[in-house]
Design an enzyme around this catalytic site. Structure first.
Site, PDB file in Angstrom:
ATOM      1  N   HIS A 121      46.917  41.769   5.990  1.00 42.22           N
ATOM      2  CA  HIS A 121      46.760  42.022   7.426  1.00 42.22           C
ATOM      3  C   HIS A 121      46.302  40.716   8.086  1.00 42.22           C
ATOM      4  O   HIS A 121      45.640  39.899   7.426  1.00 42.22           O
ATOM      5  CB  HIS A 121      45.683  43.113   7.576  1.00 42.22           C
ATOM      6  CG  HIS A 121      45.421  43.572   8.976  1.00 42.22           C
ATOM      7  ND1 HIS A 121      44.626  42.878   9.856  1.00 42.22           N
ATOM      8  CD2 HIS A 121      45.839  44.674   9.634  1.00 42.22           C
ATOM      9  CE1 HIS A 121      44.560  43.540  11.010  1.00 42.22           C
ATOM     10  NE2 HIS A 121      45.295  44.630  10.904  1.00 42.22           N
ATOM     11  N   ASP A 198      39.704  42.924   0.819  1.00 42.61           N
ATOM     12  CA  ASP A 198      39.870  43.627   2.088  1.00 42.61           C
ATOM     13  C   ASP A 198      40.076  45.100   1.739  1.00 42.61           C
ATOM     14  O   ASP A 198      41.144  45.492   1.267  1.00 42.61           O
ATOM     15  CB  ASP A 198      41.093  43.054   2.825  1.00 42.61           C
ATOM     16  CG  ASP A 198      41.407  43.833   4.101  1.00 42.61           C
ATOM     17  OD1 ASP A 198      40.826  44.903   4.310  1.00 42.61           O
ATOM     18  OD2 ASP A 198      42.270  43.364   4.879  1.00 42.61           O
ATOM     19  N   GLN A 201      41.884  49.561   4.038  1.00 41.74           N
ATOM     20  CA  GLN A 201      42.732  50.725   3.733  1.00 41.74           C
ATOM     21  C   GLN A 201      42.352  51.343   2.384  1.00 41.74           C
ATOM     22  O   GLN A 201      42.935  52.338   1.977  1.00 41.74           O
ATOM     23  CB  GLN A 201      44.217  50.318   3.686  1.00 41.74           C
ATOM     24  CG  GLN A 201      44.760  49.759   4.980  1.00 41.74           C
ATOM     25  CD  GLN A 201      44.902  50.818   6.084  1.00 41.74           C
ATOM     26  OE1 GLN A 201      44.832  52.014   5.837  1.00 41.74           O
ATOM     27  NE2 GLN A 201      45.100  50.360   7.300  1.00 41.74           N
ATOM     28  N   LYS A 224      38.232  53.853  10.033  1.00 40.05           N
ATOM     29  CA  LYS A 224      39.390  54.314   9.253  1.00 40.05           C
ATOM     30  C   LYS A 224      38.977  55.350   8.210  1.00 40.05           C
ATOM     31  O   LYS A 224      39.802  55.847   7.452  1.00 40.05           O
ATOM     32  CB  LYS A 224      40.062  53.137   8.548  1.00 40.05           C
ATOM     33  CG  LYS A 224      40.714  52.146   9.510  1.00 40.05           C
ATOM     34  CD  LYS A 224      41.522  51.143   8.744  1.00 40.05           C
ATOM     35  CE  LYS A 224      41.827  49.891   9.522  1.00 40.05           C
ATOM     36  NZ  LYS A 224      42.861  50.026  10.532  1.00 40.05           N
ATOM     37  N   CYS A 364      50.288  44.231  12.423  1.00 43.65           N
ATOM     38  CA  CYS A 364      49.381  43.091  12.201  1.00 43.65           C
ATOM     39  C   CYS A 364      49.623  42.466  10.836  1.00 43.65           C
ATOM     40  O   CYS A 364      48.683  42.090  10.122  1.00 43.65           O
ATOM     41  CB  CYS A 364      47.917  43.498  12.340  1.00 43.65           C
ATOM     42  SG  CYS A 364      47.505  44.106  13.952  1.00 43.65           S
TER      43      CYS A 364
HETATM   44  N1  7TS Z   1      42.747  44.835   6.868  1.00 40.89           N
HETATM   45  C1  7TS Z   1      43.655  45.821   6.717  1.00 40.89           C
HETATM   46  C2  7TS Z   1      44.360  45.995   5.404  1.00 40.89           C
HETATM   47  C3  7TS Z   1      43.906  46.687   7.786  1.00 40.89           C
HETATM   48  O1  7TS Z   1      44.796  47.658   7.637  1.00 40.89           O
HETATM   49  C4  7TS Z   1      43.215  46.491   9.011  1.00 40.89           C
HETATM   50  C5  7TS Z   1      43.507  47.328  10.226  1.00 40.89           C
HETATM   51  C6  7TS Z   1      42.266  45.468   9.084  1.00 40.89           C
HETATM   52  C7  7TS Z   1      42.077  44.643   7.997  1.00 40.89           C
HETATM   53  C8  7TS Z   1      41.450  45.229  10.315  1.00 40.89           C
HETATM   54  O2  7TS Z   1      40.511  46.253  10.497  1.00 40.89           O
HETATM   55  P1  7TS Z   1      39.606  46.307  11.793  1.00 40.89           P
HETATM   56  O3  7TS Z   1      38.913  47.631  11.695  1.00 40.89           O
HETATM   57  O4  7TS Z   1      38.674  45.162  11.728  1.00 40.89           O
HETATM   58  O5  7TS Z   1      40.535  46.225  12.970  1.00 40.89           O
HETATM   59  N2  7TS Z   1      44.779  47.898  10.211  1.00 40.89           N
HETATM   60  C9  7TS Z   1      45.420  48.509  11.223  1.00 40.89           C
HETATM   61  C10 7TS Z   1      46.691  49.062  11.060  1.00 40.89           C
HETATM   62  O6  7TS Z   1      47.316  49.084  10.021  1.00 40.89           O
HETATM   63  N3  7TS Z   1      47.069  49.588  12.240  1.00 40.89           N
HETATM   64  O7  7TS Z   1      46.107  49.373  13.140  1.00 40.89           O
HETATM   65  C11 7TS Z   1      45.074  48.703  12.527  1.00 40.89           C
END
Ligand code: 7TS
Length: 409
Positions: A121, A198, A201, A224, A364
């Site tokens: 991501h 990371d 997910q 999430k 992303c």
């Molecule tokens: N890493 C992964 C694998 C992700 O899926 C996401 C967000 C992030 C980092 C960033 O997370 P945040 O909470 O700091 O924004 N992924 C997604 C997605 O797949 N669709 O919207 C956000």
């Protein structure tokens, strides 16, 4: 509790969208929140709201107990040794940026390497690009096999004695692939590199044991995993965190402040400058209680079953191209696809008219889109409240989409 009963605990799912019962298949972007989490946040603001770590009054003590109690819940959730290793942040993005800004900039220089993968991501790419620019280190990519998985032989071939940081996602937000983090960490450590994970997910869907994975840092987001937005976690091994400088300076994170010099609080508070995200942490604690009551094993098995069912049902749709592994083995509850020449935004729009929420775009993950040779894809992501019936509705919606666009052209 089965998925139908679990669904009843999420008030938002009990509504119609565009005249149809809502089918929410976008938990990869953010999950919905159960009543237990909503009520925990509401109770905090209704009865306990106060600042933490300072007041001697009763509300201050309640807020502090709630906030620090949530830290202990997180510690146990990921099997960290100590709450000193649990830092509350705004989310995965902030957590990874903290490692990049503090650990990486202090420890990397020209000639060093940072290794990430093609399926990351943007939040696990750009912080490392910035570190590379500022330190002169080189950013390298682990290649993907044809089905989108990472081969350990490629990991061994890419990581060298010059590699200082390896940062890989536990679960791909596009391909749904679950990566062999424990093995990658082992190879990283053999070369003296640290392993950053990371888990944005991963944490919502799989049981995580940071000691078993032997990762050095692990990042995830509350929103999430049934928790509120604006709260996340950075886990770090104590010995590393102790030697790192804070990234944000100000109130809350200091021990002594002089006119020209100051000293920092001990871990984990030296990384939590300013009034922390108290309600968010309390909500995350309630989310962890909720997930643990259902059981991470059960959640993982449920999503695995849904992924297998979705792969089978979606394959029935003419013109369907599914990305990532062909089977559900090593796959979390994420299925990404394209439908012939129909643009994924059009797919998502037609599905929305049927009350079905999916995500369309680059997710992303533009380097991965380039690797897939797609400018955008459609993605259905599942969680503990989804059912096979939701996937049946998705399949029917996609058949309708295909027919609609065949008529148009
Ligand atoms: N890493 C992964 C694998 C992700 O899926 C996401 C967000 C992030 C980092 C960033 O997370 P945040 O909470 O700091 O924004 N992924 C997604 C997605 O797949 N669709 O919207 C956000």
């Amino acid at each position: 509790m089965n998925a139908k009963e679990i669904r009843e605990l999420f008030p938002i799912l009990n509504q119609e969208v565009n005249g149809h019962p809502l089918v929410y298949l976008d938990s990869g972007a953010t999950s919905q929140k159960p009543i237990q989490v909503i009520e925990a946040v509401q109770k905090y603001y209704h009865y306990d709201n106060s600042n933490v770590h300072r007041g001697v009054h009763t509300l201050g003590t309640r807020a502090t107990d709630g906030y620090e109690g949530a830290r202990e819940k997180v510690r146990k959730f990921i099997q960290a040794k100590s709450t000193e290793e649990i830092i509350f942040t705004r989310g995965t993005t902030t957590s990874i940026n903290t490692v990049a800004a503090s650990y990486a900039k202090a420890n990397l220089s020209e000639g060093d390497e940072i290794v990430i993968s093609y399926m990351e991501h943007h939040s696990n790419i750009i912080p490392w690009q910035q570190v590379a620019k500022e330190t002169g280190a080189t950013l390298k990519y682990l290649p993907l096999q044809e089905d989108g998985t990472i081969a350990l032989s490629d990991v061994s071939a890419t990581i060298t004695d010059q590699t200082k940081i390896v940062s890989v996602t536990l679960v791909s937000n596009v391909l749904g692939v679950i990566n062999p983090i424990k093995d990658i960490a082992k190879i990283a450590h053999q070369h003296g590199a640290i392993m950053v994970v990371d888990a944005a997910q991963g944490a919502p869907h799989l049981k995580i044991d940071v000691q078993d994975l032997d990762c050095d840092f692990l990042a995830f987001s509350g929103h999430k995993m049934c928790g509120p937005t604006g709260i996340g976690v950075l886990y770090g091994k104590k010995q590393l965190l102790e030697n790192m400088e804070p990234v944000e300076f100000g109130g809350e994170m200091i021990d002594f402040v002089g006119l020209y010099e100051s000293t920092w609080k001990e871990l984990p508070w030296k990384f939590e400058g300013g009034t922390p995200i108290i309600a968010g942490a309390i909500g995350l604690g309630a989310a962890i209680d909720f997930l643990e009551e259902i059981g991470l094993d059960q959640i993982e098995a449920h999503e695995h079953k849904l992924a297998a069912y979705a792969l089978e049902r979606l394959s029935e749709v003419e013109g369907m191209k599914i990305f990532g592994p062909k089977t559900a083995a090593n796959r979390a509850g994420i299925v990404t696809f394209n439908l012939d020449d129909v643009h994924p935004h059009d797919v998502a729009t037609v599905l929305d008219a049927e009350g079905i929420a999916i995500r369309a775009g680059h997710h992303c993950a533009q380097p991965l889109m380039k690797w897939l040779k797609q400018s955008a894809t459609a993605r259905a992501s599942f969680y503990l409240y989804n059912t096979e019936e939701d996937i049946d509705k998705l399949t029917a919606g996609l058949i309708k989409t295909k027919e609609y666009f065949s008529d148009v052209f």
